[in-house]
Design a protein around this motif. Structure first.
Motif, mmCIF file in Angstrom:
data_model
loop_
_atom_site.group_PDB
_atom_site.id
_atom_site.type_symbol
_atom_site.label_atom_id
_atom_site.label_comp_id
_atom_site.label_asym_id
_atom_site.label_seq_id
_atom_site.Cartn_x
_atom_site.Cartn_y
_atom_site.Cartn_z
ATOM 1 N N UNK A 216 0.870 -1.172 0.000
ATOM 2 C CA UNK A 216 0.000 0.000 0.000
ATOM 3 C C UNK A 216 0.909 1.225 0.000
ATOM 4 N N UNK A 217 0.381 2.395 -0.336
ATOM 5 C CA UNK A 217 1.236 3.597 -0.264
ATOM 6 C C UNK A 217 1.851 3.777 1.125
ATOM 7 N N UNK A 218 1.073 3.504 2.165
ATOM 8 C CA UNK A 218 1.595 3.610 3.529
ATOM 9 C C UNK A 218 2.652 2.563 3.820
ATOM 10 N N UNK A 219 2.440 1.345 3.302
ATOM 11 C CA UNK A 219 3.418 0.270 3.490
ATOM 12 C C UNK A 219 4.728 0.597 2.810
ATOM 13 N N UNK A 220 4.636 1.170 1.623
ATOM 14 C CA UNK A 220 5.831 1.583 0.889
ATOM 15 C C UNK A 220 6.584 2.661 1.661
ATOM 16 N N UNK A 221 5.837 3.573 2.252
ATOM 17 C CA UNK A 221 6.452 4.644 3.047
ATOM 18 C C UNK A 221 7.149 4.072 4.283
ATOM 19 N N UNK A 222 6.534 3.075 4.928
ATOM 20 C CA UNK A 222 7.138 2.453 6.110
ATOM 21 C C UNK A 222 8.465 1.783 5.768
ATOM 22 N N UNK A 223 8.528 1.139 4.609
ATOM 23 C CA UNK A 223 9.749 0.427 4.229
ATOM 24 C C UNK A 223 10.826 1.350 3.670
ATOM 25 N N UNK A 224 10.420 2.369 2.972
ATOM 26 C CA UNK A 224 11.399 3.288 2.394
ATOM 27 C C UNK A 224 12.366 2.563 1.474
ATOM 28 N N UNK A 225 13.662 2.709 1.744
ATOM 29 C CA UNK A 225 14.668 2.104 0.873
ATOM 30 C C UNK A 225 14.780 0.589 1.032
ATOM 31 N N UNK A 226 13.988 -0.005 1.905
ATOM 32 C CA UNK A 226 13.988 -1.464 2.064
ATOM 33 C C UNK A 226 12.839 -2.117 1.288
ATOM 34 N N UNK A 227 12.190 -1.358 0.421
ATOM 35 C CA UNK A 227 11.057 -1.890 -0.335
ATOM 36 C C UNK A 227 11.447 -3.097 -1.177
ATOM 37 N N UNK A 228 12.705 -3.190 -1.551
ATOM 38 C CA UNK A 228 13.151 -4.345 -2.336
ATOM 39 C C UNK A 228 13.123 -5.642 -1.531
ATOM 40 N N UNK A 229 12.959 -5.564 -0.219
ATOM 41 C CA UNK A 229 12.896 -6.751 0.639
ATOM 42 C C UNK A 229 11.457 -7.180 0.923
ATOM 43 N N UNK A 230 10.490 -6.576 0.267
ATOM 44 C CA UNK A 230 9.080 -6.776 0.596
ATOM 45 C C UNK A 230 8.613 -8.222 0.504
ATOM 46 N N UNK A 231 9.236 -9.039 -0.325
ATOM 47 C CA UNK A 231 8.804 -10.426 -0.499
ATOM 48 C C UNK A 231 9.600 -11.420 0.331
ATOM 49 N N UNK A 232 10.483 -10.921 1.186
ATOM 50 C CA UNK A 232 11.272 -11.809 2.039
ATOM 51 C C UNK A 232 10.564 -12.028 3.373
ATOM 52 N N UNK A 233 10.768 -13.192 3.945
ATOM 53 C CA UNK A 233 10.256 -13.477 5.286
ATOM 54 C C UNK A 233 11.016 -12.572 6.268
ATOM 55 N N UNK A 234 10.293 -11.955 7.185
ATOM 56 C CA UNK A 234 10.891 -10.971 8.089
ATOM 57 C C UNK A 234 12.090 -11.525 8.858
ATOM 58 N N UNK A 235 11.996 -12.742 9.378
ATOM 59 C CA UNK A 235 13.103 -13.313 10.151
ATOM 60 C C UNK A 235 14.353 -13.449 9.282
ATOM 61 N N UNK A 236 14.181 -13.891 8.032
ATOM 62 C CA UNK A 236 15.318 -14.029 7.118
ATOM 63 C C UNK A 236 15.894 -12.662 6.755
ATOM 64 N N UNK A 237 15.007 -11.688 6.558
ATOM 65 C CA UNK A 237 15.451 -10.342 6.187
ATOM 66 C C UNK A 237 16.282 -9.711 7.305
ATOM 67 N N UNK A 238 15.876 -9.924 8.547
ATOM 68 C CA UNK A 238 16.633 -9.383 9.688
ATOM 69 C C UNK A 238 18.025 -9.994 9.718
ATOM 70 N N UNK A 239 18.097 -11.313 9.522
ATOM 71 C CA UNK A 239 19.408 -11.981 9.524
ATOM 72 C C UNK A 239 20.259 -11.514 8.347
ATOM 73 N N UNK A 240 19.629 -11.348 7.197
ATOM 74 C CA UNK A 240 20.351 -10.910 6.001
ATOM 75 C C UNK A 240 20.984 -9.534 6.202
ATOM 76 N N UNK A 241 20.315 -8.690 6.977
ATOM 77 C CA UNK A 241 20.840 -7.350 7.239
ATOM 78 C C UNK A 241 21.826 -7.332 8.402
ATOM 79 N N UNK A 242 22.106 -8.473 8.972
ATOM 80 C CA UNK A 242 23.118 -8.526 10.015
ATOM 81 C C UNK A 242 22.578 -8.709 11.413
ATOM 82 N N UNK A 243 21.276 -8.824 11.560
ATOM 83 C CA UNK A 243 20.688 -9.057 12.872
ATOM 84 C C UNK A 243 20.876 -10.499 13.294
ATOM 85 N N UNK A 244 20.684 -10.753 14.552
ATOM 86 C CA UNK A 244 20.845 -12.110 15.066
ATOM 87 C C UNK A 244 19.530 -12.685 15.569
ATOM 88 N N UNK A 245 19.633 -13.839 16.176
ATOM 89 C CA UNK A 245 18.444 -14.511 16.693
ATOM 90 C C UNK A 245 17.778 -13.678 17.782
#
Length: 90
Positions: A12-41
């Motif tokens: 949605x327009x609001x969803x796009x605004x929330x993600x900003x420059x991370x919109x390219x990650x929209x189809x990734x599972x959140x847990x995987x996306x966090x790890x991909x960006x360097x986050x941990x368990x």
């Protein structure tokens, strides 16, 4: 953005605004996306358990609709790299 709806989650327009420059990650599972960006368990464990397998775009749309737990999930995603960089692990 061009033809986002053809590649899975339609932001949605609001969803796009929330993600900003991370919109390219929209189809990734959140847990995987966090790890991909360097986050941990530990960061993944902060997510509401039923949100851990949702896609980033779905959570962004929920956050835009006022879901505070989804908003927190997006914030954790955005901060994952910041936390990693803080310790010098790039």
């Amino acid at each position: 953005m061009t033809n986002d709806e053809q590649e899975g989650v339609e932001l949605t327009p609001g969803g796009l605004k929330k993600l900003g420059n991370l919109a390219n990650m929209k189809d990734e599972i959140i847990a995987n996306a966090i790890r991909e960006r360097g986050g941990g368990q530990a960061q993944v464990n902060q997510l509401r358990s039923d949100y851990r397998n949702l896609k980033v775009g779905e959570l962004a749309n929920l956050a835009a609709a006022g879901d505070t737990d989804a908003e927190t999930a997006i914030k954790i995603l955005k901060q994952a790299r910041k936390k990693r960089d803080k310790y010098g692990n790039q």
